[in-house]
Design a protein around this motif. Structure first.
Motif, short mmCIF file in Angstrom:
data_model
loop_
_atom_site.label_atom_id
_atom_site.label_comp_id
_atom_site.label_asym_id
_atom_site.label_seq_id
_atom_site.Cartn_x
_atom_site.Cartn_y
_atom_site.Cartn_z
N VAL A 23 -6.40 -13.99 23.80
CA VAL A 23 -7.69 -13.92 23.11
C VAL A 23 -7.46 -13.21 21.80
CG1 VAL A 23 -10.01 -12.98 23.19
CG2 VAL A 23 -8.93 -13.77 25.29
N GLN A 24 -7.78 -13.90 20.71
CA GLN A 24 -7.57 -13.33 19.37
C GLN A 24 -8.93 -12.94 18.82
OE1 GLN A 24 -5.59 -16.71 17.78
NE2 GLN A 24 -3.59 -15.74 17.98
N LEU A 25 -9.14 -11.64 18.73
CA LEU A 25 -10.42 -11.10 18.29
C LEU A 25 -10.29 -10.75 16.82
CD1 LEU A 25 -12.86 -10.42 20.06
CD2 LEU A 25 -11.99 -8.14 20.27
N ARG A 26 -11.20 -11.27 15.97
CA ARG A 26 -11.05 -11.04 14.53
C ARG A 26 -12.39 -10.69 13.92
NH1 ARG A 26 -6.70 -11.01 16.00
NH2 ARG A 26 -4.94 -12.36 15.53
N GLN A 27 -12.36 -9.82 12.90
CA GLN A 27 -13.56 -9.61 12.11
C GLN A 27 -13.11 -9.41 10.68
OE1 GLN A 27 -15.73 -5.95 12.44
NE2 GLN A 27 -17.68 -7.01 12.30
N HIS A 28 -13.58 -10.23 9.78
CA HIS A 28 -13.05 -10.19 8.41
C HIS A 28 -13.85 -9.23 7.56
CE1 HIS A 28 -10.20 -13.25 9.31
NE2 HIS A 28 -11.15 -13.96 9.90
N VAL A 29 -13.64 -7.93 7.83
CA VAL A 29 -14.23 -6.88 6.99
C VAL A 29 -13.12 -5.90 6.68
CG1 VAL A 29 -16.61 -6.98 7.72
CG2 VAL A 29 -14.94 -5.78 9.10
N SER A 30 -13.38 -5.02 5.77
CA SER A 30 -12.28 -4.17 5.31
C SER A 30 -12.16 -2.89 6.12
CB SER A 30 -12.50 -3.83 3.84
OG SER A 30 -13.78 -3.26 3.70
N HIS A 31 -12.99 -2.68 7.14
CA HIS A 31 -12.88 -1.45 7.93
C HIS A 31 -12.68 -1.81 9.40
CE1 HIS A 31 -16.92 -2.08 9.54
NE2 HIS A 31 -17.24 -2.47 8.32
N THR A 69 -21.57 -2.72 1.71
CA THR A 69 -21.23 -2.13 3.01
C THR A 69 -21.17 -0.63 2.89
OG1 THR A 69 -18.87 -2.15 2.64
CG2 THR A 69 -19.86 -4.15 3.54
N SER A 70 -20.95 0.03 4.03
CA SER A 70 -21.08 1.49 4.05
C SER A 70 -20.04 2.19 3.18
CB SER A 70 -20.99 2.00 5.48
OG SER A 70 -19.87 1.44 6.10
N ARG A 71 -19.01 1.47 2.74
CA ARG A 71 -18.08 2.09 1.80
C ARG A 71 -18.77 2.45 0.49
NH1 ARG A 71 -12.58 -0.20 2.21
NH2 ARG A 71 -12.08 0.48 4.31
N GLN A 72 -19.77 1.62 0.17
CA GLN A 72 -20.42 1.80 -1.13
C GLN A 72 -21.65 2.70 -1.08
OE1 GLN A 72 -19.88 -1.67 -0.31
NE2 GLN A 72 -18.35 -2.29 -1.79
N LEU A 73 -21.75 3.50 -0.02
CA LEU A 73 -22.88 4.42 0.08
C LEU A 73 -22.71 5.53 -0.95
CD1 LEU A 73 -23.40 4.80 3.90
CD2 LEU A 73 -25.04 3.93 2.27
N VAL A 74 -23.83 5.89 -1.55
CA VAL A 74 -23.82 6.92 -2.59
C VAL A 74 -24.73 8.04 -2.13
CG1 VAL A 74 -24.52 7.37 -4.95
CG2 VAL A 74 -23.35 5.25 -4.39
N ALA A 128 -29.31 12.48 1.21
CA ALA A 128 -29.36 11.21 1.94
C ALA A 128 -28.32 10.28 1.34
CB ALA A 128 -30.75 10.59 1.87
N LEU A 129 -27.89 9.33 2.17
CA LEU A 129 -26.93 8.33 1.70
C LEU A 129 -27.67 7.03 1.54
CD1 LEU A 129 -23.98 9.19 4.04
CD2 LEU A 129 -23.99 9.43 1.59
N GLY A 130 -27.37 6.32 0.47
CA GLY A 130 -28.05 5.05 0.26
C GLY A 130 -27.26 4.16 -0.68
N TYR A 131 -27.78 2.95 -0.87
CA TYR A 131 -27.12 1.98 -1.74
C TYR A 131 -27.76 2.01 -3.11
CZ TYR A 131 -25.01 0.16 2.46
OH TYR A 131 -24.30 0.04 3.59
N ASP A 132 -26.89 2.01 -4.11
CA ASP A 132 -27.36 2.12 -5.48
C ASP A 132 -27.41 0.73 -6.07
OD1 ASP A 132 -26.02 3.78 -8.43
OD2 ASP A 132 -27.97 2.85 -8.01
N LEU A 133 -28.57 0.05 -5.96
CA LEU A 133 -28.66 -1.31 -6.50
C LEU A 133 -28.83 -1.28 -8.00
CD1 LEU A 133 -30.80 -2.82 -3.68
CD2 LEU A 133 -28.58 -3.62 -4.41
N TYR A 134 -29.31 -0.16 -8.48
CA TYR A 134 -29.53 -0.04 -9.93
C TYR A 134 -28.20 -0.12 -10.68
CZ TYR A 134 -30.67 2.40 -14.28
OH TYR A 134 -30.82 2.75 -15.58
N GLY A 135 -27.23 0.61 -10.15
CA GLY A 135 -25.97 0.65 -10.86
C GLY A 135 -24.89 -0.23 -10.26
N ALA A 136 -25.22 -0.94 -9.21
CA ALA A 136 -24.15 -1.69 -8.53
C ALA A 136 -23.85 -2.98 -9.27
CB ALA A 136 -24.57 -2.00 -7.10
#
Lengths: 528, 246
Positions: A168-176, A320-325, A382-390
């Motif tokens: 069984v080959q389990l895969r998930q194509h994300v960077s973490h 993704t959560s890597r880009q949390l600011v 708080a941690l959140g996503y910065d859509l303004y500067g992303a």
């Protein structure tokens, strides 16, 4: 005779008490009570041997590798020496022969033999009717010779130890690898990989090898219940016996987990939004089990996508959560009342936030609507996503013409408080699957460690994540040091309460100390 | 002293012979061995008669008699009746009776003074028994079996009964019959006593399967050893203990 007496007594007649007289045994002349044969027991035994014609010596085929015995024609049963199951197994072999000789089995027990002698001795008591009515009981010894013969599965393993039948080959194509850490704990808790022959860690996933197709299938179904997956299976012919028409295959299951993870920010394509009742294109993924829970942070509307629906409109996450600011909250004002969605509470609130990086240097503030009104207070981080500067590269976002929030807060940050206390040992720990790591691929050790640490923090903060995972008491943990420090903080950092921890020795037999206890018991059995 | 013999390979000699103090009846066998055994023992003393009853050889089961008379079932033919009347001494009254239980030997056990009868015997038969045989008749069961004739062997000096007879029954029977009684077996544990042996006041014949122990019991209870005391004495026991093979 006694029947007539019985009837007479029931009718209320007066019965003279009958004393049984004694007669002489017709063979040896000793006084005895009369019986159906009118011979004393010793003479009867010397006359008749009821064990004549019964099997006294049998063969047991035994596999020394896996301690199992052959049950013809092809099954191998794992049995312990001097156990009840072994006794039943041995007696079954005698049953047919006894029925032919009209002999009834009354009692059986093991007689101790040295295990290296390859003999199992059973003392069997049988009864048979002789001489029109007298029942004679006699016990005799049956000897089982243990012949060693490797069973099929052991011989296959011995011939080629890396042999597998299903993979069984389990895969998930994300960077973490957060999903795989979580899945690892789930698998351990439910024992889904108990039958895996080998587990190998690969780039973007894990490979599991099984010796039986049904084991592989069962594992794939288990994964399908805990994560949104898409799977396909294939088989490859290994060998073919043309005489008996037996085909041996190798089966491969390719399982792909959806790349959407918890706390991801997603821009829904119009098709997906339509399925979910037109919730705003910017959604936050709150929970991933075998379906994906999505929450619109501006309206608190939620939707669920199960695995099939997701793969039909497969979309990727925007951020993704890597880009949390990290943000600091200045002001918060609840707008709506508390709403419970899938077990978690949310309160819609208007907030004034600024990025921590901007905090001292400039005055950039954002006035946003957030769903974390119940958690945040002024002064919180708080941690959140910065859509303004992303700088995003998403077609859907480009196509969308409506309102896009500038900041989407995801969770409260405890980083500050954590930094106050140096990295203290936690009172709990986790087990891990023993995986082979592929040496050829370069592994960044620091990155792995940081990811694992992040995962552990996640567990601490989210009790709902801990629900399906077994946490064990860390024996090396000393609580006394910590007690003094928590008094300083107004608000303690999240930690795992002690009653959720399992004592280490309640586990199944993977721990060393439990193995020792089993060996001790085994020795006791042998001494008997 | 009891003798062991066989009738045509069967040990049930009580079926094929009838022994009383005045005469002996035997069946007609293929070889003369059976008849010779009786003759050797008894010829000087009492007549030994070969006969059949109703065409069958089961002389012992079908007839009952003592020194006073002999009773035969209704199946006896006239020729057999006449043959017996001719062969037996005059003081023995030979009578054919109408009785629905025609196996008289199985139903009635008798010696010269008393008889044990089947509980369902006809009244006329009982009277005939009292008249012809000159005995006092008691309707009794032996060890719960109504066929008192087959489970009890009687002589004027003692009796052997079914081995399962209780002590109270033994006492009762002994009082009725006025002879000492013992519960025992014959023919290696067989319970049908009268089928396995025949006995009179001075001799007895048993089936060849009878063990030495059984023989000694028989010798004891029927007082066959020549001395009147029933106790031990090795000389008396010697013949029964040491088997002789012919």
């Amino acid at each position: 005779m006694s029947g007539i007496l019985g009837m007479a007594q029931d009718a209320g007649m007066f019965m003279v008490h009958q004393t049984i007289g004694s007669v002489l045994c017709c063979k040896c002349g000793i006084r005895m009570q009369p019986n159906a044969a009118n011979m004393c027991v010793k003479c009867l035994r010397s006359e008749v041997d009821i064990t004549e014609g019964l099997l006294k010596r049998l063969v047991l085929v035994h596999c020394p590798e896996c301690e199992s015995y052959l049950q013809p024609p092809r099954t191998w049963v794992k049995l312990q020496l001097e156990s009840k199951e072994l006794l039943t197994f041995c007696l079954k072999k005698l049953q047919k022969n006894m029925n032919i000789n009209k002999v009834k089995l009354v009692n059986a027990e093991f007689i101790w033999t040295e295990p290296h002698s390859k003999r199992v001795k059973v003392k069997v008591s049988v009864q048979k009717e002789v001489y029109n009515g007298a029942i004679l009981e006699q016990s005799y010894l049956v000897e089982y010779v243990q012949q060693d013969h490797m069973c099929e599965s052991c011989s296959r393993v011995a011939a080629n130890p890396d042999q597998w039948v299903a993979a069984v080959q389990l895969r998930q194509h994300v960077s973490h690898r957060r999903t795989f850490y979580y899945l690892e704990q789930l698998i351990l808790r439910h024992g889904a990989a108990a039958r895996a022959v080998r587990i190998k860690q690969m780039d973007h996933g894990i490979d599991f090898y099984f010796s039986n197709r049904s084991h592989g299938n069962k594992f794939v179904e288990f994964i399908g219940k805990v994560a949104p997956v898409k799977s396909r299976s294939d088989k490859q012919l290994v060998s073919h016996d043309s005489k008996s028409n037996n085909y041996n295959y190798k089966y491969t299951f390719s399982v792909e987990i959806s790349p959407i993870c918890r706390e991801d920010l997603i821009c829904l394509p119009p098709k997906a939004a339509a399925i979910l009742g037109n919730i705003g294109p910017i959604v936050v993924c709150t929970k991933v089990t075998n379906s994906i829970a999505l929450l619109d942070p501006l309206t608190l509307k939620f939707g669920f996508l199960d695995a099939e629906q997701y793969w039909r409109t497969s979309f990727k996450s925007l951020l993704t959560s890597r880009q949390l600011v990290e943000y600091i909250v200045f002001d918060i004002e609840p707008v709506s009342s508390e709403i419970t969605v899938g077990g978690t509470k949310y309160v819609l609130a208007d907030a004034q936030v600024a990025r921590v990086s901007d905090f001292g240097s400039n005055d950039t503030q954002f006035s946003i609507r957030t769903h974390l009104g119940h958690l945040l207070k002024p002064g919180d981080h708080a941690l959140g996503y910065d859509l303004y500067g992303a700088n995003t590269n998403d077609m859907e976002l480009d196509r969308y013409k409506g309102y896009i929030p500038e900041v989407v807060l995801i969770k409260k940050s405890y980083e500050e408080k954590r930094q106050k206390k140096r990295a203290k040992a936690r009172s709990w720990k986790l087990k891990s699957l023993n995986m082979e790591v592929d040496d050829k691929i370069k592994v960044d050790e620091d990155k792995r460690d940081a990811e694992y640490e992040h995962f552990l923090k996640d567990l601490e903060e989210n009790p709902e994540l801990r629900f399906n995972i077994s946490l064990y008491q860390n024996k090396d943990y000393q609580p006394s040091e910590v007690a003094s420090v928590t008094e300083d903080d107004g608000e303690p950092i999240p930690s795992v309460p002690d009653d959720e921890l399992l004592a280490a020795n309640l586990l199944a037999a993977e721990f060393d100390d439990l193995d020792l206890i089993e060996d001790g018991d085994g020795e006791d059995n042998m001494a008997e | 002293m009891a003798t062991r013999l066989q009738f045509e390979n069967s040990c049930e000699i009580g079926a094929f012979s009838k022994l009383t103090n005045a005469y002996c009846l035997t069946a007609i066998g293929g070889s003369e061995n059976f008849y010779s055994a009786f003759e050797a023992e008894l010829a000087d003393v009492i007549p030994v008669v070969k006969t059949s009853i109703g065409g069958t050889r089961l002389v012992g089961f079908l007839s009952v008699g003592n020194k006073n008379g002999l009773l035969l079932p209704h199946t006896t033919t006239d020729q057999e009746l006449q043959h017996l009347r001719n062969s037996l001494p005059d003081q023995v009254v030979v009578q054919r009776i109408e009785e629905k239980l025609s196996a008289l030997g199985n139903c009635i056990a008798c010696n010269d003074h008393v008889a044990l009868a089947h509980t369902d015997l006809d009244k006329e038969t009982e009277e005939l028994l009292a008249d012809v045989l000159g005995v006092e008749v008691f309707r009794q069961t032996v060890a719960g079996n109504v066929l008192s004739g087959s489970y009890c062997a009687l002589s004027n000096r003692g009796g052997l009964v079914h081995p399962h007879t209780s002590i109270e029954d033994l006492d009762e029977l002994s009082t009725l019959l006025q002879v000492p009684l013992v519960a025992g077996t014959v023919n290696r544990g067989s319970e049908a006593i009268a089928a396995g042996m025949v006995v009179n006041d001075w001799t007895a014949f048993c089936g060849s399967d009878t063990t030495a122990t059984e023989l000694s019991v028989i010798d004891n209870v029927f007082m066959l050893r020549g001395d009147t005391r029933p106790g031990d004495g090795f000389d008396g026991m010697r013949k029964s203990l040491l088997d002789s093979y012919k």
